[in-house]
Write a protein that holds these residues in place. Sequence first.
Motif, short mmCIF file in Angstrom:
data_model
loop_
_atom_site.label_atom_id
_atom_site.label_comp_id
_atom_site.label_asym_id
_atom_site.label_seq_id
_atom_site.Cartn_x
_atom_site.Cartn_y
_atom_site.Cartn_z
N ARG A 517 -13.86 -45.00 -21.11
CA ARG A 517 -13.45 -45.09 -19.70
C ARG A 517 -12.04 -44.59 -19.49
NH1 ARG A 517 -10.81 -48.37 -16.04
NH2 ARG A 517 -9.79 -49.37 -17.80
N GLU A 518 -11.16 -44.86 -20.46
CA GLU A 518 -9.75 -44.47 -20.29
C GLU A 518 -9.53 -42.99 -20.44
OE1 GLU A 518 -10.25 -48.52 -20.74
OE2 GLU A 518 -10.68 -47.07 -22.34
N ALA A 519 -10.51 -42.25 -20.95
CA ALA A 519 -10.34 -40.81 -21.17
C ALA A 519 -10.60 -40.01 -19.91
CB ALA A 519 -11.26 -40.33 -22.29
N MET A 520 -11.15 -40.64 -18.86
CA MET A 520 -11.47 -39.89 -17.65
C MET A 520 -10.20 -39.62 -16.85
SD MET A 520 -15.03 -41.51 -16.31
CE MET A 520 -14.42 -43.18 -16.20
N THR A 521 -10.14 -38.44 -16.26
CA THR A 521 -8.99 -38.05 -15.44
C THR A 521 -9.51 -37.55 -14.10
OG1 THR A 521 -7.79 -37.40 -17.43
CG2 THR A 521 -6.96 -36.59 -15.31
N PRO A 522 -9.12 -38.14 -12.96
CA PRO A 522 -8.28 -39.34 -12.92
C PRO A 522 -9.06 -40.55 -13.42
CG PRO A 522 -9.09 -38.83 -10.74
CD PRO A 522 -9.52 -37.69 -11.63
N ARG A 523 -8.34 -41.57 -13.88
CA ARG A 523 -8.99 -42.74 -14.46
C ARG A 523 -9.83 -43.43 -13.41
NH1 ARG A 523 -5.22 -46.29 -18.07
NH2 ARG A 523 -5.21 -44.28 -19.11
N ASN A 524 -11.10 -43.62 -13.74
CA ASN A 524 -12.03 -44.19 -12.77
C ASN A 524 -13.18 -44.82 -13.54
OD1 ASN A 524 -13.53 -44.86 -10.57
ND2 ASN A 524 -13.51 -42.83 -9.64
N ASP A 525 -13.78 -45.85 -12.98
CA ASP A 525 -14.93 -46.49 -13.62
C ASP A 525 -16.21 -45.70 -13.39
OD1 ASP A 525 -13.22 -48.47 -14.39
OD2 ASP A 525 -13.74 -49.83 -12.78
N LEU A 526 -16.22 -44.75 -12.44
CA LEU A 526 -17.42 -44.02 -12.07
C LEU A 526 -17.38 -42.62 -12.67
CD1 LEU A 526 -17.74 -45.11 -8.33
CD2 LEU A 526 -18.76 -46.16 -10.34
N TYR A 527 -18.47 -42.27 -13.36
CA TYR A 527 -18.60 -40.97 -14.01
C TYR A 527 -19.76 -40.25 -13.34
CZ TYR A 527 -19.18 -37.60 -17.85
OH TYR A 527 -19.28 -36.45 -18.60
N ASN A 528 -19.47 -39.13 -12.64
CA ASN A 528 -20.45 -38.45 -11.81
C ASN A 528 -21.12 -37.32 -12.60
OD1 ASN A 528 -19.82 -40.09 -9.65
ND2 ASN A 528 -18.23 -38.71 -8.90
N ILE A 529 -22.45 -37.29 -12.54
CA ILE A 529 -23.24 -36.24 -13.18
C ILE A 529 -24.10 -35.61 -12.09
CG2 ILE A 529 -24.97 -35.72 -14.94
CD1 ILE A 529 -24.05 -38.31 -16.36
N THR A 530 -24.03 -34.29 -11.98
CA THR A 530 -24.83 -33.58 -10.98
C THR A 530 -26.19 -33.23 -11.58
OG1 THR A 530 -22.80 -32.65 -10.06
CG2 THR A 530 -24.88 -31.63 -9.40
N VAL A 531 -27.26 -33.58 -10.84
CA VAL A 531 -28.63 -33.44 -11.35
C VAL A 531 -29.41 -32.52 -10.42
CG1 VAL A 531 -30.76 -34.68 -11.94
CG2 VAL A 531 -28.53 -35.74 -12.35
N LEU A 532 -30.24 -31.65 -11.02
CA LEU A 532 -31.11 -30.75 -10.26
C LEU A 532 -32.55 -31.17 -10.51
CD1 LEU A 532 -31.34 -28.12 -8.54
CD2 LEU A 532 -31.63 -26.90 -10.72
N ALA A 533 -33.29 -31.45 -9.41
CA ALA A 533 -34.72 -31.78 -9.50
C ALA A 533 -35.53 -30.59 -9.02
CB ALA A 533 -35.03 -33.02 -8.66
#
Length: 877
Positions: A517-533
Motif C-alpha cells: 500500500r505504501e508503494a502507491m503514488t500518490p499514497r492511497n488505499d484504492l488501486y484502480n485497474i482498467t478492465v475491458l469486457a
Amino acid sequence: MWYEVFSFACEGCEKVTFNIPSELEADKIVGRVNLKECLRSADLIQSGDPDFRVLDDGSVYTASNVVLSDENRSFTIWLSDTKTQTQKKIKVLLERQKKVLRKRDTKEAVLRRSKRRWAPIPCSMQENSLGPFPLFLQQVQSDAAQNYTIFYSISGRGVDQEPLNLFFIEKDTGNLYCTRPVDREEYDIFDLIAYASTADGYSADLPLPLPIRVEDENDNHPIFTEAIYNFEIPESSRVGTTVGVVCATDRDEPDTMHTRLKYSILEQTPRSPGIFAVHPSTGVITITSHYLDRESVEKYSLIMKVQDMDGQFFGLMSTSTCMITVKDSNDNAPTFKQNTYEASVEENAYNVEILRIPVEDKDLINTANWRANFTILKGNENGHFKISTDKETNEGVLWVVKPLNYEENHQVILEIGANNEAPFTRDVALRMAAMNRALVTVHVRDQDEGPECSPAAQYVRIKENSALGSKVNGYKAYDPETRSSNGLRYKKLHDPKGWITMDEISGSITTSKILDREAMTPRNDLYNITVLAIDQDGRSCTGTLVVNIEDVNDNPPEILQSSVTVCKPKMKYTDISAVDPDEPIHGAPFYFTLANTSPEMNRIWTLTKVNDTAARLSYQKNAEFQEYSVPITVKDREGQSTTKTLRINLCDCTHPSQCLAARRSAGVILGKWAILAILLGIALLFSVLLTLVCGVVSAKKKSFPEDLAQQNLIISNTEAPGDDKVCSGNGFMTQTVNNSGQGFCGTMGSGVKNGGQETIEMAKGGHQTLESCRGTGHHHTLDSCRGGPAEVDNCRYTYSEWHSFTQPRLGEKLHLCNQNEDHMPSQDYVLTYNYEGRGSPAGSVGCCSEKQEEDGLDFLNNLGAKFITLAETCTKR
C-alpha cells in the motif's frame, strides 16, 4: 331612549376606579378601561356622562372642563354588539386625589403610611403645563420624621444636572415642586434621588429613587416620510394587489392616542373609476377594482392624509402626494398549435434533435412577453431529454441528451408546457391553463448492443502483503439483451504496477506480486485497474476494478531528523519527530527511548514525550561542547520499532547557523595548511635531489685549473644546454655559451625565461652595481658585461673584493626574502630561489662560488635557515 332597542337584561362588567385631580381640562386623559375583557365584539361604545368620551382602545378622555365638587363621581360605559344584540356596561368611579396629612393620630397609622411613602412613589406631571409655577407635584416623607427633625433634599437631572433648577424640594416639609413647563419630546422622565438627613448631617434613611414621568400632550403633527411617493403596478393586477406603502411619524408618546395614526385618500386623479384604497392603520395602498388598463390610464395621482388621535376630528393632520404608474404586463399566453406530437429515436443515440414544436403568442414580438420558455413537465424523471427555444422562430426544440434503452422503455410520453419569459397575469393563467400544454410521444427503436459495464466502478478488498497467487472476485459485465455474463471475455487494459493477473473467462483476479500500500503514488488505499469486457462479436465496454488494499503494520516509524545543532545554554533541548507510512491505526502514538543504555549516555541525555509523534531530547548542564552520537529507538503502538543515531552538535552559540558557519570556515583553513605542507615537502625533496645530483656530477668531472679555483663568482647558466662542460675540484662546473669561450661556475638553482639565462657575474674593474647585460643568453649581472670573448683569468677576484661586493647585497636579499606578500616580516616563509621576474628590486643570485680555502665560506653559517640548502650545496664535501 336607546335602552328600548334591546329587549334583554344587561350584564355588568368589573367596576373601574380612577383617582383624578379635583379639576381637569378638556381633552385630558382620565384613564383606560379594558373593553376586550368585557365585550370583545363590541362595535358601539357610549359614555353615560356627556363630560367624558371613550375611544375604541378604552381610553377615557374629558370632553369638557370637569370639576369634582364632592369626593366621588361615577358614570357608566355602555358596550353594544348590534349584530348579536348584546349589551354590557362598565361602572367607572372617579375619586379625587387626597392630600397627605402631616399629623399622625396613632402609631399604627404612622407605620402604615411610612411604609407607603418612603419608597419609589409613582409621580407624573403634564407636558407643557400652564402652571401656576412653582407647581406642586407630591410630598416625600421619611419614617424617621416621627423621632427626629428631618431635612429633605434631591439630586439628579433637572436639579443639579441639565436642565438645571427645574425641580426643588422644601427642606422642612418634603414638598416637591416644578418651576417651569417641560417638553416631553425633550425629556420624557426625570430620575431624581431624594435624601432624608438630620440636622447634624446623619442619613436617617437610604436614598429614595424618585422617577417623575412627563405626561404627553398632543402637540406634534404627524409627518409623512416623503413629500411625493412614486409607485409602479403592472396592468391587469388582481384586486387586493399591493401598490405601495405610505408612512408617517409622530413625535408624541408612542402607544398612545397622540401617536395612533389613521391614513386616508383625500383625492384621486383621474377621479373615475375609484381603483385604489389605503389601509387606515398600515398605510398600505391596494387595488380595489378589476379594471386597470395601462392603455387607458398610464398614471394616477393620489392626495394622501394622515391624522393622529385615530383619525378623530380633533386630531392633528398632514398630507402628501402619491404618484402611481401602470406598467405593461403579459396578458397573452403562448398556445400550442396542436395538443399531441410524435417523434422517434434510436436507442443509445444522444445529443440529437428529434422534434420542433411551434407556438402562437399575440404579445409584442421579440419582447419578454412574446418569447416562450418551454418546460418538460412530466416524463423526464431520468433526464434523457431537454427542450430549448429557437430565438428566431420561437419554436420549442426537443433533444435527446442521454441514451435511451429499448429494453427498459419502448416509448416515452412527455408533457410539455410553455410560458413566457415575463410572468402571466392571474386571469390569463387561469384562462389559458388548458391550452399551454402538449403531449409528445417518443418511440425508441431497438439496436443490437454490446456488453454493458454497469456499474462502471466495482470494488474488491485485498489485504496488503497477501501471499502470491491470492485469488478474489474480479469485474463482472453483462449482455443487456440476455442480462447475463455468459460468453464475455475480460482483458486487463491498465494495471499501474502489474500487481494482478485477470482470468479471461470469469474476470476474477490473482495477485502476481506482493501488494504494498505504501508503494502507491500518490499514497492511497484504492488501486484502480482498467478492465475491458468483450462479447463474441467483438463489441466491448470498459470499466474500473477498484482494489481496496487493506493496510497491515509492516513499516516501523522513522525519525525525521539526522543531525541537530543545539546552542548551549540558550537552547535547553531539541524536539525530534517521527512518521509512520502505515494507517493511523498502526501508527501513533510513538514511544521514544534511548537505545544506548550506557551510564554516560543516560547521564547526559534524557527523553520526554511532547505529543503522540514527537519527543524532547534534553541535555544536562555539565555536558561538554562537542558532537554526540545519540541512538534513539522509536516504536509504534503495535511494537514495530527502529533505531536511528542522531548527530547532536552541542555548540557554544546563540543560533545554530553560527555553528554551521564556523565549521565551514575551519574546513577552509585546514585546506590551506594542507596545501602548504604538501608544497613544503615537495620543496625539501627537490632540494635533496639537487644536492645528490650535484655531488655525483662533482665526483665524475675534472677539477678546475688552479687559476680558476681563486674565482668566487662567475657567470652561471646551469639550465641552458652547452657544448663544453667541466667541473672544478670544488664541485663547480664551467661552460662555454654561444662559443664565447667565457668560463663561469653555477648551481642548479638558475632559471630560464624567454630563452635567456639569469646570471650573476663580477668583472674585474667593473662597477659594483646591479646592471643588465642584454647580450645573447645573459641577464641581470652584477656589473656591465664585456663584449666578445673573455678569458677565465679575467673573472678572478680576491676574497676580500668578492666579500665586500656581496655582503650588502646578500643582506638586502635576505631582508626581502623574510617578508611575505604584504611586506610584513615572516617567521616561517617558504621561498623558492628561482627566476624572480624582470625588474625585481632585490636582483637575482644565480650561484655563489666557494673559495678554495674551506674557512673562506664560514660566513654562510650566519645567513639563517633559508640559506642552509644553498650552503650545503656550495660546501665542499
